[in-house]
Design a protein around this motif. Structure first.
Motif, PDB file in Angstrom:
ATOM      1  N   TYR A 288       0.858  -1.378  -0.110  1.00  0.00           N
ATOM      2  CA  TYR A 288      -0.089  -0.239   0.077  1.00  0.00           C
ATOM      3  C   TYR A 288       0.682   1.116  -0.012  1.00  0.00           C
ATOM      4  N   PRO A 289       1.557   1.432   1.035  1.00  0.00           N
ATOM      5  CA  PRO A 289       2.535   2.592   0.917  1.00  0.00           C
ATOM      6  C   PRO A 289       3.377   2.757  -0.660  1.00  0.00           C
TER       7      PRO A 289
ATOM      8  N   PRO B 239       2.162   7.616  -2.861  1.00  0.00           N
ATOM      9  CA  PRO B 239       2.457   9.413  -3.553  1.00  0.00           C
ATOM     10  C   PRO B 239       1.728   9.980  -4.593  1.00  0.00           C
ATOM     11  N   ARG B 240       1.174   8.543  -5.791  1.00  0.00           N
ATOM     12  CA  ARG B 240       0.588   8.690  -6.434  1.00  0.00           C
ATOM     13  C   ARG B 240      -1.490   9.187  -6.107  1.00  0.00           C
TER      14      ARG B 240
ATOM     15  N   LEU C 164      -8.000  -3.484 -12.573  1.00  0.00           N
ATOM     16  CA  LEU C 164      -7.796  -4.240 -13.600  1.00  0.00           C
ATOM     17  C   LEU C 164      -6.311  -4.320 -14.418  1.00  0.00           C
ATOM     18  N   ALA C 165      -5.498  -5.121 -14.624  1.00  0.00           N
ATOM     19  CA  ALA C 165      -4.208  -4.909 -14.688  1.00  0.00           C
ATOM     20  C   ALA C 165      -3.820  -4.345 -15.804  1.00  0.00           C
ATOM     21  N   ASP C 166      -5.094  -4.308 -16.751  1.00  0.00           N
ATOM     22  CA  ASP C 166      -5.061  -3.754 -17.825  1.00  0.00           C
ATOM     23  C   ASP C 166      -5.300  -2.262 -18.351  1.00  0.00           C
ATOM     24  N   SER C 167      -5.375  -2.355 -17.019  1.00  0.00           N
ATOM     25  CA  SER C 167      -6.307  -0.872 -17.124  1.00  0.00           C
ATOM     26  C   SER C 167      -5.133   0.250 -17.351  1.00  0.00           C
ATOM     27  N   ALA C 168      -4.784   1.646 -17.550  1.00  0.00           N
ATOM     28  CA  ALA C 168      -4.143   2.308 -17.709  1.00  0.00           C
ATOM     29  C   ALA C 168      -3.108   2.973 -17.006  1.00  0.00           C
ATOM     30  N   ASP C 169      -3.455   3.096 -15.908  1.00  0.00           N
ATOM     31  CA  ASP C 169      -2.122   2.954 -14.196  1.00  0.00           C
ATOM     32  C   ASP C 169      -2.545   2.070 -13.632  1.00  0.00           C
TER      33      ASP C 169
ATOM     34  N   PRO D  29     -10.676   0.788  -1.597  1.00  0.00           N
ATOM     35  CA  PRO D  29      -9.938   1.880  -0.561  1.00  0.00           C
ATOM     36  C   PRO D  29      -9.773   2.196  -0.065  1.00  0.00           C
ATOM     37  N   GLY D  30     -10.480   1.739   1.436  1.00  0.00           N
ATOM     38  CA  GLY D  30     -10.070   2.060   2.234  1.00  0.00           C
ATOM     39  C   GLY D  30      -8.448   1.643   3.679  1.00  0.00           C
ATOM     40  N   ALA D  31      -7.684   0.697   1.971  1.00  0.00           N
ATOM     41  CA  ALA D  31      -6.973   0.291   3.035  1.00  0.00           C
ATOM     42  C   ALA D  31      -5.536   1.251   2.314  1.00  0.00           C
ATOM     43  N   LEU D  32      -5.580   1.568   1.447  1.00  0.00           N
ATOM     44  CA  LEU D  32      -4.914   3.022   0.512  1.00  0.00           C
ATOM     45  C   LEU D  32      -4.981   3.744   1.645  1.00  0.00           C
ATOM     46  N   LEU D  33      -6.581   4.047   1.566  1.00  0.00           N
ATOM     47  CA  LEU D  33      -6.881   5.298   1.900  1.00  0.00           C
ATOM     48  C   LEU D  33      -6.409   5.397   3.619  1.00  0.00           C
TER      49      LEU D  33
END
Length: 453
Positions: free
Chosen positions: A131-132, A136-137, A153-158, A169-173
């Protein structure tokens, strides 16, 4: 305000009448499960299968014994806890026991990690898969919630990194908020995970007290502290998930056990459970435990009371879902996309399902420790038994999805932290032996296996 009393059977000693051979039979079954899994895993690897366990066959980690004076630290801490914890658990005032159990768990977990050097506390979170790495992004929090699913998804743009994409998203948040609060860096991230994981222990004690009374909670306290689960408290983000979920269950359990003032506790418990579901999709099956801690009081509450407590808790869960939805995040879409991301990855495609349906349980048995598996073999019909039974059922549901293939010693930490409750059913005369075996298991795994966490 006093806690409501429970029926007499819940106050009896769970271990009363347990046949002395049953825990050893449970341990033997666990040894055969782990040993058989290791043998099959080795043969699969020799045949060309990639288990993605970095050389291991049950746990993720290669067999590589550590020879260092640093091993003396966890040995000394473990010995001190073995000598002190049982007496303290019996004699300490309840608030002191709760605080002391968290401190002791953190100390035991940290000492085990330090056997591998100071860097072992933060190193697990420093990987580019963690997660860390993606903190930064992240720009605005609103933008994170609105666009989170676009990068799963792995084939998404980023695409998000592996662990971020595998969770809501709570984990990253959580790590973003730490950074925004001026507590950025791996040190604070590790400290947060360890603290949360350690705080899961008093949450389990509060729950046991609400379900089966204080004597039962005091009996299991040393087993909770010294369980091998501590190996993944320091340090994995799953320890954070375990702490949040455990306190949600604890608040719900105390709400069901109290004659008055239940609604605020049930609501707060529901909010924490809702937050936990936004930390990890995998905690959904643990809803069985949340149901169990309320249903166990059906005799006193009646069905109307059970429904009332659960309804208030559900309102708390829905509040969290509503807030994330207002921010632009769709949990159910996220679950679907995450499942698709998992199925598209090599760790899913290469790992044989039939093997990991069993290997997952073997890894969990190691993490839970000898006292837990022995206690499970001694379960008797009682309110307290519903806790480990509900957790086992939740693990089987998670296992049956086929999405979890390996690394369950870490992934199932929010599950296995509850299993030492089964130690309450061990014959009292054997309790010291099983406590020693749990501590020795944790030390042996730390010394012999080079785990990733």
């Amino acid at each position: 305000m006093t806690e409501a009393t429970t029926e007499a059977p819940r106050r009896t000693t769970p271990a009363a009448g347990t046949r002395p051979w049953r825990p050893w039979a449970g341990l033997l079954a666990a040894v055969l499960l782990v040993g058989g899994t290791a043998l099959v895993g080795r043969e699969l690897a020799r045949g060309g299968a990639d288990l993605h366990l970095i050389g291991g066959y049950v746990l993720r980690g290669d067999w590589d014994p550590l020879v260092s004076p640093r091993v003396l630290l966890p040995a000394a801490v473990g010995l001190a806890l073995l000598l002190w914890a049982p007496t303290a658990a019996r004699a300490a005032r309840w608030p002191v026991l709760l605080a002391g159990s968290a401190a002791a768990t953190a100390g035991w977990a940290v000492s085990l990690a330090l056997a591998g050097g100071w860097g072992r506390l933060t190193e697990p979170l420093g990987s580019r898969y963690e997660y860390p790495y993606d903190v930064p992004r992240v720009g605005g929090i609103g933008e994170l919630l609105r666009t989170f699913n676009d990068s799963v998804l792995a084939d998404s743009a980023d695409p998000w990194t592996t662990h971020v994409s595998g969770h809501p998203p709570g984990a990253l948040l959580a790590f973003v908020l730490l950074e925004r609060a001026g507590l950025g860096g791996l040190g604070w991230a590790a400290a947060t995970c360890i603290a949360a994981g350690a705080l899961a222990v008093p949450a389990v004690l509060v729950t046991v007290r609400a379900v089966a009374g204080e004597p039962a909670a005091r009996a299991v306290a040393p087993f909770l502290v010294l369980a091998p689960t501590a190996l993944w408290v320091a340090t994995s983000a799953d320890a954070l998930f375990a702490g949040v979920f455990a306190w949600g269950v604890a608040l719900l359990a105390t709400a069901a056990a109290r004659a008055a003032g239940a609604a605020p506790r049930a609501l707060a418990g529901g909010v924490l459970l809702g937050l936990a579901l936004h930390l990890s999709f995998g905690l959904a099956s643990l809803g069985l435990l949340a149901l169990a801690v309320v249903l166990v009081h059906r005799g006193r509450l009646g069905w109307a009371g059970v429904v009332r407590v659960l309804a208030v808790a559900a309102a708390g869960v829905l509040v969290v879902f509503a807030l994330f939805a207002l921010g632009g995040y769709d949990w159910f879409e996220g679950l679907s996309l995450t499942a698709e991301r998992v199925r598209s990855g090599p760790s899913y495609a290469d790992r044989p399902l039939a093997f990991f349906l069993v290997a997952n349980l073997a890894a969990a048995a190691v993490a839970a420790g000898p006292a837990s598996v022995a206690g499970l073999a001694c379960l008797r019909r009682s309110a307290l038994a519903l806790l480990p039974v509900a957790v086992l059922a939740a693990m089987l549901v998670s296992d049956a999805t086929g999405l979890v293939r390996g690394e369950t010693e870490r992934i199932w930490l929010p599950f296995t932290v509850w299993l030492p409750v089964a130690a309450a059913f061990l014959p009292p005369r054997q309790s010291r032996v099983w406590l020693v075996l749990s501590a020795v298991t944790a030390l042996v795994v730390e010394v012999a296996v080079r785990t990733e966490w």
